[in-house]
Scaffold this motif. Structure first.
Motif, PDB file in Angstrom:
ATOM      1  N   ALA A  55      43.801  30.169 -65.725  1.00  0.00           N
ATOM      2  CA  ALA A  55      44.325  30.471 -64.397  1.00  0.00           C
ATOM      3  C   ALA A  55      45.058  29.256 -63.850  1.00  0.00           C
ATOM      4  O   ALA A  55      45.075  28.191 -64.450  1.00  0.00           O
ATOM      5  CB  ALA A  55      43.182  30.859 -63.473  1.00  0.00           C
ATOM      6  N   ILE A  56      45.690  29.429 -62.694  1.00  0.00           N
ATOM      7  CA  ILE A  56      46.468  28.357 -62.101  1.00  0.00           C
ATOM      8  C   ILE A  56      45.575  27.157 -61.801  1.00  0.00           C
ATOM      9  O   ILE A  56      44.537  27.277 -61.188  1.00  0.00           O
ATOM     10  CB  ILE A  56      47.148  28.845 -60.815  1.00  0.00           C
ATOM     11  N   ILE A  57      46.014  25.996 -62.265  1.00  0.00           N
ATOM     12  CA  ILE A  57      45.315  24.750 -62.003  1.00  0.00           C
ATOM     13  C   ILE A  57      45.973  24.083 -60.819  1.00  0.00           C
ATOM     14  O   ILE A  57      47.186  24.106 -60.695  1.00  0.00           O
ATOM     15  CB  ILE A  57      45.395  23.827 -63.236  1.00  0.00           C
ATOM     16  N   HIS A  77      49.708  30.866 -64.346  1.00  0.00           N
ATOM     17  CA  HIS A  77      49.297  32.132 -64.949  1.00  0.00           C
ATOM     18  C   HIS A  77      49.332  33.227 -63.888  1.00  0.00           C
ATOM     19  O   HIS A  77      48.826  33.048 -62.784  1.00  0.00           O
ATOM     20  CB  HIS A  77      47.880  32.014 -65.521  1.00  0.00           C
ATOM     21  N   GLY A  78      49.971  34.328 -64.211  1.00  0.00           N
ATOM     22  CA  GLY A  78      50.029  35.430 -63.259  1.00  0.00           C
ATOM     23  C   GLY A  78      51.080  36.452 -63.649  1.00  0.00           C
ATOM     24  O   GLY A  78      51.473  36.552 -64.813  1.00  0.00           O
ATOM     25  N   LEU A  79      51.540  37.203 -62.671  1.00  0.00           N
ATOM     26  CA  LEU A  79      52.541  38.239 -62.910  1.00  0.00           C
ATOM     27  C   LEU A  79      53.946  37.645 -62.832  1.00  0.00           C
ATOM     28  O   LEU A  79      54.199  36.691 -62.089  1.00  0.00           O
ATOM     29  CB  LEU A  79      52.409  39.353 -61.873  1.00  0.00           C
ATOM     30  N   LYS A 136      53.030  38.411 -54.895  1.00  0.00           N
ATOM     31  CA  LYS A 136      51.994  38.484 -55.924  1.00  0.00           C
ATOM     32  C   LYS A 136      52.505  37.972 -57.267  1.00  0.00           C
ATOM     33  O   LYS A 136      51.749  37.886 -58.239  1.00  0.00           O
ATOM     34  CB  LYS A 136      51.500  39.924 -56.086  1.00  0.00           C
ATOM     35  N   TYR A 137      53.797  37.613 -57.323  1.00  0.00           N
ATOM     36  CA  TYR A 137      54.413  37.151 -58.566  1.00  0.00           C
ATOM     37  C   TYR A 137      54.460  35.622 -58.597  1.00  0.00           C
ATOM     38  O   TYR A 137      54.991  34.987 -57.689  1.00  0.00           O
ATOM     39  CB  TYR A 137      55.818  37.714 -58.709  1.00  0.00           C
ATOM     40  N   SER A 138      53.915  35.036 -59.663  1.00  0.00           N
ATOM     41  CA  SER A 138      53.848  33.578 -59.788  1.00  0.00           C
ATOM     42  C   SER A 138      55.045  32.986 -60.512  1.00  0.00           C
ATOM     43  O   SER A 138      55.417  31.832 -60.283  1.00  0.00           O
ATOM     44  CB  SER A 138      52.573  33.170 -60.544  1.00  0.00           C
ATOM     45  N   VAL A 139      55.645  33.759 -61.411  1.00  0.00           N
ATOM     46  CA  VAL A 139      56.747  33.271 -62.245  1.00  0.00           C
ATOM     47  C   VAL A 139      57.928  34.220 -62.130  1.00  0.00           C
ATOM     48  O   VAL A 139      57.771  35.443 -62.230  1.00  0.00           O
ATOM     49  CB  VAL A 139      56.314  33.146 -63.722  1.00  0.00           C
ATOM     50  N   ILE A 140      59.113  33.653 -61.917  1.00  0.00           N
ATOM     51  CA  ILE A 140      60.348  34.433 -61.864  1.00  0.00           C
ATOM     52  C   ILE A 140      61.096  34.229 -63.173  1.00  0.00           C
ATOM     53  O   ILE A 140      61.278  33.086 -63.613  1.00  0.00           O
ATOM     54  CB  ILE A 140      61.229  34.002 -60.682  1.00  0.00           C
ATOM     55  N   ASP A 203      54.632  42.063 -65.991  1.00  0.00           N
ATOM     56  CA  ASP A 203      53.998  41.529 -67.194  1.00  0.00           C
ATOM     57  C   ASP A 203      53.145  40.318 -66.817  1.00  0.00           C
ATOM     58  O   ASP A 203      53.488  39.549 -65.913  1.00  0.00           O
ATOM     59  CB  ASP A 203      55.040  41.097 -68.231  1.00  0.00           C
ATOM     60  N   VAL A 204      52.041  40.149 -67.529  1.00  0.00           N
ATOM     61  CA  VAL A 204      51.172  38.992 -67.296  1.00  0.00           C
ATOM     62  C   VAL A 204      51.643  37.844 -68.183  1.00  0.00           C
ATOM     63  O   VAL A 204      51.727  37.996 -69.405  1.00  0.00           O
ATOM     64  CB  VAL A 204      49.706  39.336 -67.600  1.00  0.00           C
TER      65      VAL A 204
END
Length: 259
Positions: A55-57, A77-79, A136-140, A203-204
């Motif tokens: 998970a996100i550190i 780490h995420g959506l 809710k999205y961590s990465v684009i 996607d995860v």
């Protein structure tokens, strides 16, 4: 007189460009930013059980020791939220919100709530749900020429304010990349191929940073891995939290100076 972001930006990037090696291609003045055309070729392989999905550190800012500098970066780490080519700054944050001041907490929250609010209707998903302040999205994940358009620093700021940690794109507009580095808001990582054609919104994914400065994107949904190019000399600036934090740490401006 307080140091301006524009003058410090120019001074620091000139300094980095003059002292860097091959990785200095990340400071190229070309209209479309490309990190390093000589980097190792893209590859992917099935996800193995040894691959990390942590998970996100909490972000660790660059720290120094008696033996020299060390930089620890976050594992994200995420959506993921997937876009295509030529996503411009008006699509990232509509021009009407350019009057908001990121240093004011209330305005920063508003910027986050409006992030990617200017996307055309072909994108049915919303990056930030109306009425919410965070995404809710961590990465684009983007395509070619991400961040083209105006020079407003609001573009990377709004993405960071919304909770995004990194953008992974095929290439970047030079000004957007520089603003990502200057603000320290978000990591602009470059892929070797069009990952945006192989991933879907929702996607995860995990973005891991390697010791050699490169990164790895793992799509746990499709079970593929993608090597990303190193950030080069721009990496430590983002690690430090932006250009002012880096300049203070390097002794370019007094530690007590306000941004």
């Amino acid at each position: 007189m307080a140091t301006s972001l524009h003058s410090l930006n120019s001074t620091l990037f000139k300094s980095l460009a003059s002292s860097s090696n091959k990785s200095s291609s990340s400071l190229s003045p070309s209209p479309v930013f490309r990190l390093n055309s000589t980097s190792a070729a893209f590859n992917f392989k099935p996800l193995t059980s040894s691959s990390s999905s942590s998970a996100i550190i909490t972000r660790a800012v660059a720290s120094s020791s008696e033996s020299g500098e060390s930089h620890t970066r976050e594992t994200f780490h995420g959506l993921c939220f997937v876009l295509k080519d030529n996503i411009d700054t008006d699509q990232i944050i509509p021009a009407e919100y350019g009057t908001l001041i990121p240093s004011i907490p209330e305005d920063r929250q508003k910027l986050g709530s409006f992030a990617l609010n200017g996307l055309p209707k072909l994108y049915s998903e919303r990056f930030v749900v109306p009425g919410e302040m965070k995404s809710k999205y961590s990465v684009i994940i983007g395509g070619d020429n991400f961040g083209c358009g105006s020079s407003r620093e609001h573009a990377p700021v709004c993405l960071g304010a919304a909770g995004a940690k990194a953008v992974v794109a095929e290439s970047y507009a030079r000004i957007f990349f520089r603003n990502c580095v200057a603000t320290g808001e978000i990591f602009p990582l470059e892929s070797e191929v069009r990952i945006c054609d192989e991933c879907k919104t929702g996607d995860v994914v995990t973005v891991e940073h390697k010791e050699d400065g490169s990164s790895l994107l793992i799509n746990h949904t499709t079970r593929k891995e993608y090597n990303l190019k190193p950030l080069g000399d721009a990496g430590p600036v983002i690690d430090a939290g932006g250009i002012f934090a880096y300049a203070r740490k390097a002794g370019m401006i007094p530690a007590s100076s306000s941004a």
